[in-house]
Design a protein around this motif. Structure first.
Motif, mmCIF file in Angstrom:
data_model
loop_
_atom_site.group_PDB
_atom_site.id
_atom_site.type_symbol
_atom_site.label_atom_id
_atom_site.label_comp_id
_atom_site.label_asym_id
_atom_site.label_seq_id
_atom_site.Cartn_x
_atom_site.Cartn_y
_atom_site.Cartn_z
ATOM 1 N N PRO A 104 0.824 -0.980 -0.011
ATOM 2 C CA PRO A 104 0.022 0.078 0.130
ATOM 3 C C PRO A 104 0.746 1.209 -0.115
ATOM 4 O O PRO A 104 1.653 1.031 0.621
ATOM 5 N N VAL A 105 0.359 2.427 -0.875
ATOM 6 C CA VAL A 105 1.333 3.289 -1.004
ATOM 7 C C VAL A 105 1.442 4.252 0.357
ATOM 8 O O VAL A 105 0.200 4.285 1.181
ATOM 9 N N ASN A 106 2.584 4.565 0.485
ATOM 10 C CA ASN A 106 2.816 5.551 1.496
ATOM 11 C C ASN A 106 3.386 6.902 1.031
ATOM 12 O O ASN A 106 3.371 7.206 -0.149
ATOM 13 N N LYS A 107 4.150 7.445 1.987
ATOM 14 C CA LYS A 107 4.688 8.723 1.561
ATOM 15 C C LYS A 107 5.992 8.448 0.597
ATOM 16 O O LYS A 107 5.976 9.156 -0.423
ATOM 17 N N LEU A 108 7.088 7.627 1.092
ATOM 18 C CA LEU A 108 7.865 7.644 0.155
ATOM 19 C C LEU A 108 7.852 6.687 -1.107
ATOM 20 O O LEU A 108 7.239 5.661 -0.857
ATOM 21 N N GLY B 366 -2.236 6.788 3.989
ATOM 22 C CA GLY B 366 -1.007 6.723 3.384
ATOM 23 C C GLY B 366 -0.350 7.729 3.222
ATOM 24 O O GLY B 366 0.990 7.792 2.791
ATOM 25 N N TRP B 367 -0.512 9.236 3.595
ATOM 26 C CA TRP B 367 0.206 10.310 3.572
ATOM 27 C C TRP B 367 0.405 10.827 5.064
ATOM 28 O O TRP B 367 0.654 11.679 5.321
ATOM 29 N N LEU B 584 7.422 12.269 7.478
ATOM 30 C CA LEU B 584 6.833 11.000 7.047
ATOM 31 C C LEU B 584 5.753 10.415 7.773
ATOM 32 O O LEU B 584 4.951 9.578 7.302
ATOM 33 N N GLY B 586 3.430 12.549 8.828
ATOM 34 C CA GLY B 586 2.265 13.588 8.933
ATOM 35 C C GLY B 586 2.202 14.392 9.941
ATOM 36 O O GLY B 586 1.149 15.236 10.133
#
Lengths: 221, 613
Positions: A104-108, B366-367, B584, B586
């Protein structure tokens, strides 16, 4: 077979269901490990993945510029295409890509893992050249069309429209690249220039298209 | 008590209204097929009523009016916005290009993708988004190409980028930069793909919108050169504050450019969304064009935010420029008198109105925090008591209400608390509220029907955000306002008077650089006073993410109660986290928004309230 592939299969394959996924991986030579670890997946809601459907991702790929494509062609042939320079970066055989580190997508952003050996590479600037083979042209990407067992890429080279179709040669032996031009473009001399190799002068087939076969056996990994 | 703190009791989830039979707005979760994975980062409806969503997994899904879902397209990269032309054609803003995805053979899946635009630079930096998407009446597409983040330590190398790499700096930044063409710019893309840069100075405006009259707005996120989130009106040639993008402006000379010059060019938000009370990370902007199907707010603006809040804003043109007021709409008052059904998801940054007038919200984690999901908000035709609008007058404000207010409460000037503040324009992340003051209400003139009141203020100056706290007001049937807090951004007065830098000023020498005095003051207070001060700071800045109960947001903001490792760290470690943030995860840095004493106090409150007893 990377065992993580079973946990995070390609979304298209995942959504399409177990049977189609297995069929695709048989062609890629990775059936056995998957069959041991991957439970049947639901088929509801999702149109079945056709056996000749081309897989596509725009995630970060190793040794590739941002915005590159990963295409998975039937037959276990996969390519990394760079729309910025209008050329292939490399091709690999076997499975498509492992997205475990991507989703699952995260920040990096992390690069996807190729599920097979790289069997062909190209480097240099924009390879397709009209007229002077020594001059790097201006390439502008225009789009793509997913077709059964092939993908068509559209771009301009020094303003001349080009439609390039990429498909796999039988037995995963390589790639066939077919270039179509409009009338003005078809009348011009075209060459293909890869860094470190002699320039190839492309010749027309009976239909007026230019064909460039890329046999993997002759390529340096 | 300082004005800054006086209203803090109003911003935590409220329990002001007594339960009643009607709920006003009902929140529902929309079921999705298991195959539809990842956060929802784009929502829209086709002319036939088909729901279209994009996901962070790079897919486009459609739900027909029969409820059947299908995957329309795959293989996209962060498709953060869309314009749905039909069930066969969808325009998609994703990281590398604007794509026109077309189902040419009618099998329900897009096969042809035309790249429109894409002349901006990209690298593998995680924060480089193309926020969109809107189409104007001429067919042009509007969006914003966001900055890169220094939180990503991956080096940007020439061989891995598209576009001319220019790593030079413009002044000082503390998080975001623009090393590739048009990063930090709003752009217009013509139907033939021609890109026109419109305006500079953007950071991460994770939401764009087009008013019914064709005015382009974005919802910017706070950060360096961005004191708070807010609604920015974007016009050709504007500069919206973040200096990094100026390097791409023709003729710009970074060597001679100063912060003061940047501030003088700065077009500050039309409506400031104060960090904390109005969320911390805003999303898509949406005008209520439902014609009354969504309640008594036709023509007003709605915006979701990561921190479980939907903001409502009302705009007006004052002396030729847009400005206006904002209120919490959903998420701050979850009592039964106001909302029913599900709780808002954390991460709701995408929105659209359905043909039936319900509000669809897309959520993406995810952010750093948040959940993945899709929700729907339905008005049950019960009008909740709200301040419907606030308009500027010569002497103050004219408030209108959605329901008649009691004459007794409306007539008392003491029931209208007005405070004002502004921000620093600075390279540091965010800003404290500065130049705060209580503004006396010298007269109230209620209307006979109880639906409006005019306030006369002892002082009305441009360049300030005016906070209205109205907890004492009651309707004629003795109901309090559902959301008794609002913020009016007074960039200009009716006579055209305005200030340089809008609702900001430059810090004076020494200001916000050291706060030894404040730290010393805290050191002399008792532990109980320290905790009490910390509670106020927690309610203002920390509640949106860490929640009133300290349980945070799954996947992001720390859960102090259930995850004991969070507070097992030393005071020094935790103060560092509060001061510098954790990009990273948030967690914003609060070093430039709070004093050292306030940070010490908030940690004392967190330990006392959520730590081991």
């Amino acid at each position: 077979m990377n065992s993580r592939h079973a946990a995070v299969p390609h979304p298209a394959a995942h959504a399409a269901g177990h049977a189609v996924l297995v069929a695709r991986l048989v062609r890629g030579g990775t059936l056995f490990a998957l069959a041991l670890t991957c439970a049947p997946l639901p088929l509801r809601a999702q149109p079945a993945l056709a056996p000749d459907e081309v897989l596509i991702e725009r995630v970060m790929l190793p040794d590739a510029r941002a915005g590159c494509f990963a295409f998975g062609l039937p037959g276990g042939v996969n390519v990394c295409y760079d729309p910025t320079r209008g050329g292939l970066n490399y091709a690999w055989t076997g499975g498509f890509i492992d997205l475990t580190e991507v989703r699952p997508v995260n920040k990096l952003i992390k690069a996807a893992t190729l599920l097979g050996p790289v069997v062909y590479r190209e480097t240099g600037t924009s390879p397709l050249r009209r007229g002077d083979a020594n001059r790097a042209p201006v390439v502008a990407f225009k789009g793509y069309t997913l077709r059964p067992a092939s993908v068509e890429l559209r771009y301009t080279v020094d303003g001349a429209p080009v439609a390039e179709t990429i498909s796999a040669l039988p037995n995963a032996a390589g790639l066939r690249r077919t270039f179509r031009f409009d009338r003005a473009g078809a009348d011009a001399p075209w060459s293909y220039v890869v860094e470190g190799r002699p320039a190839l002068t492309l010749t027309k087939d009976a239909t007026g298209n230019l064909i460039l076969d890329v046999p993997f056996a002759a390529a340096k990994p | 008590m300082k004005p800054f703190f006086r209203s803090l009791l109003l911003i935590a989830p409220l329990a002001l209204a007594a339960p009643c039979a009607h709920a006003g707005y009902r929140i529902e979760n929309i079921p999705r097929p298991a195959e539809l994975r990842g956060g929802i980062v784009g929502v829209g409806f086709s002319p036939t009523g088909t729901l279209v969503v994009t996901t962070r997994y790079g897919e486009v899904w459609m739900r027909s009016t029969t409820g059947a879902w299908r995957c329309f397209a795959r293989g996209l990269n962060e498709p953060l916005g869309l314009v749905v032309e039909s069930d066969q054609v969808v325009y998609i803003a994703h990281r590398p290009e604007l794509l026109k995805a077309t189902d040419t053979d009618g099998d329900g899946r897009a096969d042809t993708f035309d790249a429109l635009g894409g002349q901006w630079g990209i690298s593998h930096n995680y924060h480089e988004f193309f926020f969109g998407l809107r189409r104007d009446s001429a067919g042009n597409f509007l969006g914003v190409i966001s900055n890169s983040s220094s939180g990503d330590k991956l080096p940007i190398t020439p061989g891995e980028v598209r576009g001319r790499l220019d790593p030079s700096a413009v002044l000082e930044t503390t998080g975001q930069y623009s090393s590739l063409p048009w990063r930090g710019w709003a752009v217009k893309i013509a139907p033939d793909g021609k890109l026109t840069p419109l305006a500079s100075g953007f950071r991460q405006p994770n939401g764009v919108g087009l008013s019914p009259d064709g005015d382009f707005f974005v919802n910017e996120n706070q950060g360096d050169y961005k004191p708070s989130c807010g609604l920015l009106h974007v016009a050709q040639g504007d500069f919206h504050g973040h200096v990094a993008s100026l390097k791409w402006e023709p003729g710009f000379d970074a060597k001679t450019f100063t912060t003061e010059q940047a501030w003088k060019r700065y077009k500050s938000p039309a409506v400031v969304f104060p960090h904390g009370p109005m969320g911390v990370s805003g999303g898509e902007i949406l005008w209520d064009t439902t014609g009354g199907k969504f309640g008594p707010f036709a023509g007003q603006v709605f915006a979701g935010d990561y921190t479980k809040i939907v903001i409502r804003a009302a705009l007006e043109k004052v002396a030729g420029e847009w400005q206006g007021v904002c209120f919490p709409f959903l998420g701050r008052n979850e009592t039964a008198a106001y909302t029913s059904g599900e709780k808002l998801l954390a991460g709701i940054t995408r929105s659209t109105f359905a043909p039936d007038g319900s509000l669809y919200l897309g959520a993406a984690g995810g952010w750093g925090a948040g959940a993945n999901g899709l929700q729907r908000v339905v008005w049950d035709r019960e009008v909740s008591p709200e301040v419907r609008d606030v308009k500027l007058t010569d002497r103050g404000f004219r408030l209108t209400f959605t329901r008649p207010m009691s004459a007794a409460t409306l007539a008392a000037a003491a029931n209208f608390e007005v405070n004002r503040f502004r921000y620093y324009y600075q390279y540091k992340y965010g800003s404290p509220w500065v130049d705060e003051a209580r503004v006396a209400v010298t007269a109230v003139r209620p209307s006979a029907d109880g639906l409006s009141a005019e306030l006369a203020l002892a002082e009305l100056k441009p360049g300030f955000v005016y906070e209205l706290s109205l907890a004492a007001l009651r309707t004629t049937d003795n109901q309090p306002l559902a959301n008794p807090l609002g913020y009016y951004t007074a960039n200009r007065l009716l006579n055209g008077e305005r200030t340089v830098g809008g609702t900001t000023r430059l810090p004076r020498p020494g200001e916000n650089a050291g706060d030894a005095k404040a730290a010393a003051a805290v050191a002399t207070t008792s532990p109980a006073e320290l905790v009490a001060t910390g509670e106020k700071i927690y309610r203002l800045y920390c509640v949106p993410c860490h929640q009133p109960d300290g349980r945070g947001i799954a996947g992001g903001a720390a859960n102090f109660r259930d995850d004991k490792t969070r507070l097992a760290k030393s005071d020094a470690e935790l103060i560092t986290i509060i001061t510098e943030g954790v990009e990273l995860k948030g967690m914003p840095p609060f070093g430039a928004m709070t004093t050292a004493g306030q940070r010490k106090a908030v940690l004392a409150y967190i330990r006392a309230t959520f730590g081991e007893k």
